[in-house]
Design a protein around this motif. Structure first.
Motif, PDB file in Angstrom:
ATOM      1  N   MET A   1     -43.885 -16.655  41.035  1.00 14.71           N
ATOM      2  CA  MET A   1     -42.915 -15.917  41.840  1.00 14.71           C
ATOM      3  C   MET A   1     -42.081 -14.987  40.972  1.00 14.71           C
ATOM      4  SD  MET A   1     -39.418 -15.805  42.762  1.00 14.71           S
ATOM      5  CE  MET A   1     -38.703 -17.421  42.538  1.00 14.71           C
ATOM      6  N   LEU A   2     -41.598 -15.497  39.836  1.00 16.83           N
ATOM      7  CA  LEU A   2     -40.744 -14.693  38.972  1.00 16.83           C
ATOM      8  C   LEU A   2     -41.519 -13.556  38.319  1.00 16.83           C
ATOM      9  CD1 LEU A   2     -38.598 -17.461  37.240  1.00 16.83           C
ATOM     10  CD2 LEU A   2     -37.855 -15.842  38.975  1.00 16.83           C
ATOM     11  N   GLU A   3     -42.735 -13.846  37.873  1.00 15.39           N
ATOM     12  CA  GLU A   3     -43.507 -12.824  37.183  1.00 15.39           C
ATOM     13  C   GLU A   3     -43.889 -11.676  38.120  1.00 15.39           C
ATOM     14  OE1 GLU A   3     -44.768 -12.981  33.588  1.00 15.39           O
ATOM     15  OE2 GLU A   3     -42.842 -13.954  33.824  1.00 15.39           O
ATOM     16  N   ASN A   4     -44.086 -11.987  39.381  1.00 15.33           N
ATOM     17  CA  ASN A   4     -44.512 -10.968  40.340  1.00 15.33           C
ATOM     18  C   ASN A   4     -43.381 -10.488  41.248  1.00 15.33           C
ATOM     19  OD1 ASN A   4     -47.370 -10.973  39.659  1.00 15.33           O
ATOM     20  ND2 ASN A   4     -47.409 -13.029  40.524  1.00 15.33           N
ATOM     21  N   PHE A   5     -42.172 -11.069  41.084  1.00 17.17           N
ATOM     22  CA  PHE A   5     -41.022 -10.720  41.924  1.00 17.17           C
ATOM     23  C   PHE A   5     -41.403 -10.784  43.399  1.00 17.17           C
ATOM     24  CE2 PHE A   5     -40.858  -8.174  37.982  1.00 17.17           C
ATOM     25  CZ  PHE A   5     -39.824  -8.845  37.365  1.00 17.17           C
ATOM     26  N   GLU A   6     -42.064 -11.880  43.773  1.00 15.11           N
ATOM     27  CA  GLU A   6     -42.611 -11.981  45.119  1.00 15.11           C
ATOM     28  C   GLU A   6     -41.556 -12.290  46.171  1.00 15.11           C
ATOM     29  OE1 GLU A   6     -45.670 -14.887  44.753  1.00 15.11           O
ATOM     30  OE2 GLU A   6     -47.156 -13.444  44.050  1.00 15.11           O
ATOM     31  N   ARG A   7     -40.460 -12.890  45.760  1.00 16.83           N
ATOM     32  CA  ARG A   7     -39.417 -13.153  46.748  1.00 16.83           C
ATOM     33  C   ARG A   7     -38.064 -13.159  46.052  1.00 16.83           C
ATOM     34  NH1 ARG A   7     -41.075 -18.869  46.453  1.00 16.83           N
ATOM     35  NH2 ARG A   7     -39.336 -20.090  45.639  1.00 16.83           N
ATOM     36  N   ARG A   8     -37.020 -13.003  46.851  1.00 17.57           N
ATOM     37  CA  ARG A   8     -35.674 -12.972  46.307  1.00 17.57           C
ATOM     38  C   ARG A   8     -35.206 -14.382  45.971  1.00 17.57           C
ATOM     39  NH1 ARG A   8     -32.753 -10.259  51.059  1.00 17.57           N
ATOM     40  NH2 ARG A   8     -30.921 -10.972  49.926  1.00 17.57           N
ATOM     41  N   PRO A   9     -34.376 -14.515  44.937  1.00 20.05           N
ATOM     42  CA  PRO A   9     -33.897 -15.842  44.542  1.00 20.05           C
ATOM     43  C   PRO A   9     -32.748 -16.312  45.420  1.00 20.05           C
ATOM     44  CG  PRO A   9     -32.906 -14.189  43.147  1.00 20.05           C
ATOM     45  CD  PRO A   9     -33.858 -13.453  44.068  1.00 20.05           C
ATOM     46  N   GLU A  10     -32.390 -17.578  45.269  1.00 20.61           N
ATOM     47  CA  GLU A  10     -31.188 -18.091  45.917  1.00 20.61           C
ATOM     48  C   GLU A  10     -29.954 -17.564  45.185  1.00 20.61           C
ATOM     49  OE1 GLU A  10     -31.165 -19.864  48.643  1.00 20.61           O
ATOM     50  OE2 GLU A  10     -33.352 -20.007  48.744  1.00 20.61           O
ATOM     51  N   ASN A  11     -28.880 -17.313  45.950  1.00 15.36           N
ATOM     52  CA  ASN A  11     -27.605 -16.973  45.333  1.00 15.36           C
ATOM     53  C   ASN A  11     -27.030 -18.175  44.598  1.00 15.36           C
ATOM     54  OD1 ASN A  11     -26.582 -14.247  45.899  1.00 15.36           O
ATOM     55  ND2 ASN A  11     -26.793 -14.813  48.058  1.00 15.36           N
ATOM     56  N   ARG A  12     -26.356 -17.913  43.498  1.00 14.07           N
ATOM     57  CA  ARG A  12     -25.442 -18.910  42.968  1.00 14.07           C
ATOM     58  C   ARG A  12     -24.138 -18.814  43.757  1.00 14.07           C
ATOM     59  NH1 ARG A  12     -25.510 -17.774  36.648  1.00 14.07           N
ATOM     60  NH2 ARG A  12     -25.748 -15.638  37.378  1.00 14.07           N
ATOM     61  N   ILE A  13     -23.380 -19.902  43.805  1.00 17.58           N
ATOM     62  CA  ILE A  13     -22.171 -19.940  44.627  1.00 17.58           C
ATOM     63  C   ILE A  13     -20.981 -20.368  43.781  1.00 17.58           C
ATOM     64  CG2 ILE A  13     -21.025 -21.100  46.564  1.00 17.58           C
ATOM     65  CD1 ILE A  13     -23.698 -21.263  47.952  1.00 17.58           C
ATOM     66  N   ALA A  14     -19.862 -19.658  43.948  1.00 20.91           N
ATOM     67  CA  ALA A  14     -18.584 -20.060  43.357  1.00 20.91           C
ATOM     68  C   ALA A  14     -17.545 -20.089  44.467  1.00 20.91           C
ATOM     69  CB  ALA A  14     -18.164 -19.096  42.254  1.00 20.91           C
ATOM     70  N   ILE A  15     -16.698 -21.119  44.454  1.00 20.77           N
ATOM     71  CA  ILE A  15     -15.666 -21.299  45.482  1.00 20.77           C
ATOM     72  C   ILE A  15     -14.308 -21.338  44.785  1.00 20.77           C
ATOM     73  CG2 ILE A  15     -14.810 -22.787  47.325  1.00 20.77           C
ATOM     74  CD1 ILE A  15     -17.757 -23.965  47.368  1.00 20.77           C
ATOM     75  N   ILE A  16     -13.414 -20.429  45.166  1.00 21.70           N
ATOM     76  CA  ILE A  16     -12.079 -20.357  44.567  1.00 21.70           C
ATOM     77  C   ILE A  16     -11.056 -20.717  45.638  1.00 21.70           C
ATOM     78  CG2 ILE A  16     -10.405 -18.900  43.370  1.00 21.70           C
ATOM     79  CD1 ILE A  16     -12.719 -17.125  42.478  1.00 21.70           C
ATOM     80  N   TRP A  17     -10.395 -21.874  45.466  1.00 21.23           N
ATOM     81  CA  TRP A  17      -9.405 -22.311  46.439  1.00 21.23           C
ATOM     82  C   TRP A  17      -8.041 -21.732  46.078  1.00 21.23           C
ATOM     83  CZ3 TRP A  17     -10.770 -23.528  50.935  1.00 21.23           C
ATOM     84  CH2 TRP A  17      -9.921 -24.191  51.819  1.00 21.23           C
ATOM     85  N   ASN A  18      -7.056 -21.896  46.966  1.00 25.30           N
ATOM     86  CA  ASN A  18      -5.775 -21.212  46.768  1.00 25.30           C
ATOM     87  C   ASN A  18      -4.887 -21.848  45.706  1.00 25.30           C
ATOM     88  OD1 ASN A  18      -5.017 -23.488  48.168  1.00 25.30           O
ATOM     89  ND2 ASN A  18      -4.189 -22.405  49.957  1.00 25.30           N
ATOM     90  N   ASP A  19      -5.297 -22.989  45.132  1.00 21.55           N
ATOM     91  CA  ASP A  19      -4.520 -23.593  44.050  1.00 21.55           C
ATOM     92  C   ASP A  19      -5.171 -23.360  42.687  1.00 21.55           C
ATOM     93  OD1 ASP A  19      -6.739 -25.183  44.412  1.00 21.55           O
ATOM     94  OD2 ASP A  19      -5.682 -27.058  43.992  1.00 21.55           O
ATOM     95  N   ALA A  20      -6.195 -22.517  42.640  1.00 21.05           N
ATOM     96  CA  ALA A  20      -6.955 -22.324  41.402  1.00 21.05           C
ATOM     97  C   ALA A  20      -6.160 -21.542  40.370  1.00 21.05           C
ATOM     98  CB  ALA A  20      -8.260 -21.593  41.708  1.00 21.05           C
ATOM     99  N   ASP A  21      -6.510 -21.742  39.111  1.00 23.66           N
ATOM    100  CA  ASP A  21      -6.048 -20.870  38.031  1.00 23.66           C
ATOM    101  C   ASP A  21      -6.879 -19.593  38.146  1.00 23.66           C
ATOM    102  OD1 ASP A  21      -5.755 -19.476  35.633  1.00 23.66           O
ATOM    103  OD2 ASP A  21      -5.507 -21.294  34.445  1.00 23.66           O
ATOM    104  N   LEU A  22      -6.325 -18.564  38.752  1.00 21.27           N
ATOM    105  CA  LEU A  22      -7.101 -17.391  39.153  1.00 21.27           C
ATOM    106  C   LEU A  22      -7.611 -16.593  37.957  1.00 21.27           C
ATOM    107  CD1 LEU A  22      -4.920 -16.215  42.169  1.00 21.27           C
ATOM    108  CD2 LEU A  22      -6.907 -17.738  42.173  1.00 21.27           C
ATOM    109  N   ASP A  23      -6.796 -16.461  36.922  1.00 21.82           N
ATOM    110  CA  ASP A  23      -7.243 -15.730  35.735  1.00 21.82           C
ATOM    111  C   ASP A  23      -8.429 -16.437  35.083  1.00 21.82           C
ATOM    112  OD1 ASP A  23      -5.324 -13.645  35.835  1.00 21.82           O
ATOM    113  OD2 ASP A  23      -3.813 -15.002  35.025  1.00 21.82           O
ATOM    114  N   SER A  24      -8.308 -17.746  34.950  1.00 24.43           N
ATOM    115  CA  SER A  24      -9.388 -18.522  34.350  1.00 24.43           C
ATOM    116  C   SER A  24     -10.646 -18.458  35.202  1.00 24.43           C
ATOM    117  CB  SER A  24      -8.947 -19.976  34.170  1.00 24.43           C
ATOM    118  OG  SER A  24     -10.004 -20.769  33.689  1.00 24.43           O
ATOM    119  N   ALA A  25     -10.483 -18.554  36.526  1.00 23.86           N
ATOM    120  CA  ALA A  25     -11.635 -18.511  37.423  1.00 23.86           C
ATOM    121  C   ALA A  25     -12.357 -17.175  37.330  1.00 23.86           C
ATOM    122  CB  ALA A  25     -11.186 -18.775  38.858  1.00 23.86           C
TER     123      ALA A  25
END
Length: 457
Positions: A237-261
């Motif tokens: 799949m990767l060598e032929n780019f036959e399909r799109r990959p899954e997204n990676r996911i990041a979740i930032i909540w309202n108490d996060a250290d925003l600069d660090s995130a």
């Protein structure tokens, strides 16, 4: 055994294969040979090598791996140059991959040194190679692939596990970036390992994979050809780019250290990923902190240097394939037509895609379903945990994510409702292992990997 073709026992199943410099687009090298060995001949040589490996002592296998390690150390600069040339990976990241290959070989040496018995039929390898396809015991001939994003370290993993377990190895370097793998494999020729212990197949044709897969798991006396079907499927799949990959996911909540995130996410997506192997990310941000976080993303992204990967200051190099650039461009056009809008000017000129930051709130465009092989961040603003769950589930099950919050109850709720196989928690006190031992009982079968535990590996 001084010829590279002999050292790696190169089996050519094509007339010629061209490999290009990903930055200049110029032809870097061509692999070709008139020798067209049959599959039966390849497997016969592997069987002989496997039988010879049975007589090798643990000491001799350790010595062989030490020689391979010494060659990596001696040739580190040239290996990183090859990685940069054929993958487009920036120089500093290519150097990190050389270090990763060293660490993998060292892990196998350490595992063998710790054995309390004289044979090596069922060794336990260290964490660096423990997940290898070889299942850590001698079967005969095992087969594995080297991916174009990490051509050196993926080859090191196969070699380390194969030598440690006493298996002969049939290895498929990436046709996009084969030379770093081939160079590492050639170092095996400087050891006392049996000839044909490592055989290499370079092929433009998927039929060769099908033919070998049809022979998998068929025993012949004490010899068995072992494949990991999932790995070969992913390789194709990767060598032929036959399909799109899954997204990676990041979740930032309202108490996060925003600069660090913002810094952590940007680094992991753009500057810590191989330039050729960047995969998009779906970023879910609590609306209360979204404006500040987006401004921080823009500041950080704007400071990244894009260009010649051999320049030590470059953060993002060229993508590995024009096909990848074209596919990403097409998805972005569709995403924008469906309602998303870019927060930075789009700059796509093959082989480069400058980082893309999309405001995709309320949009069910293609980026919400699948990812792309490109430096794309799709932003989704939410107000509740239920919205996080809904967004993670769009396009299929969500298997892993990075979560930025200090609230252990948020961690627990998302873990239980989404069934993550792994969850990278990035803030105290939520990443404190004591919380996990207290709140996550044994009925949860899936492990949690925290930032702290990853650093301890």
């Amino acid at each position: 055994r001084n010829s590279l073709a002999i050292l790696i026992n190169l089996v050519s199943l094509f007339e010629a294969m061209d490999v290009f410099n990903k930055f200049t687009g110029k032809l870097a090298r061509t692999y070709e040979t008139s020798d067209r060995n049959s599959i039966e001949g390849i497997l016969s040589k592997s069987r002989e090598a496997f039988n010879s490996m049975k007589t090798m002592s643990v000491h001799d296998r350790i010595k062989a791996l030490q020689i391979v390690l010494e060659k990596i150390l001696e040739n580190g600069d040239s290996l990183s140059d090859l990685i940069t040339e054929e993958t487009g990976k920036p120089k500093k990241l290519a150097s990190n991959e050389v270090l990763a290959a060293e660490n993998i070989i060292e892990a196998a040496i350490q595992a063998l040194n710790n054995l309390s018995y004289g044979t090596i039929n069922y060794p336990l390898l260290g964490n660096a190679v423990n997940y290898s396809i070889y299942r850590n015991f001698a079967r005969g001939t095992v087969a594995g692939t080297c991916d174009y994003g990490n051509p050196l370290s993926s080859a090191a993993l196969k070699i380390a596990a194969s030598v440690a377990t006493g298996n002969a190895l049939l290895i498929f370097p990436s046709r996009i970036a084969p030379t770093p793998s081939l160079k590492l494999i050639s170092y095996v020729g400087d050891t006392q390992l049996p000839e044909h212990m490592v055989q290499t197949i370079l092929s433009e044709e998927s039929e060769i994979l099908d033919e070998l897969l049809s022979l998998a798991h068929k025993s012949q006396g004490n010899w068995e050809l072992v494949f990991d079907d999932d790995e070969f499927h992913e390789f194709t799949m990767l060598e032929n780019f036959e399909r799109r990959p899954e997204n990676r996911i990041a979740i930032i909540w309202n108490d996060a250290d925003l600069d660090s995130a913002a810094e952590s996410i940007t680094k992991s997506l753009f500057m810590a990923s191989p330039g050729s192997y960047i995969r998009s990310m779906k970023i879910i941000i609590h609306r209360d902190v979204s404006e500040y976080t987006l401004n921080r993303f823009i500041e950080i992204i704007s400071s990244i240097k894009i260009g010649d990967p051999s320049d030590p200051d470059t953060g993002i190099g060229p993508l590995v394939s024009g096909i990848m650039v074209s596919m990403t461009s097409d998805v972005l056009e569709e995403e924008i037509r469906s309602g998303s809008y870019p927060l930075l000017d789009l700059n796509i000129r093959n082989p480069f895609i400058h980082p893309v930051l999309l405001d995709s709130t309320g949009n069910n465009g293609p980026m919400s379903m699948k990812g792309v092989f490109g430096p794309v961040m799709a932003i989704y603003r939410i107000d509740s945990l239920q919205e996080v769950v809904d967004m993670c589930m769009v396009g299929g099950d969500c298997t892993d994510a990075s979560l930025y919050t200090s609230d252990i109850n948020i961690v627990r709720s998302l873990f239980e409702r989404l069934g993550f196989s792994s969850l990278n928690v990035n803030m105290e006190p939520a990443l404190n292992p004591e919380y996990f031992r207290t709140l996550f009982s044994s009925e949860l079968n899936s492990p949690i990997y925290t930032k702290r535990s990853v650093l301890n590996l």
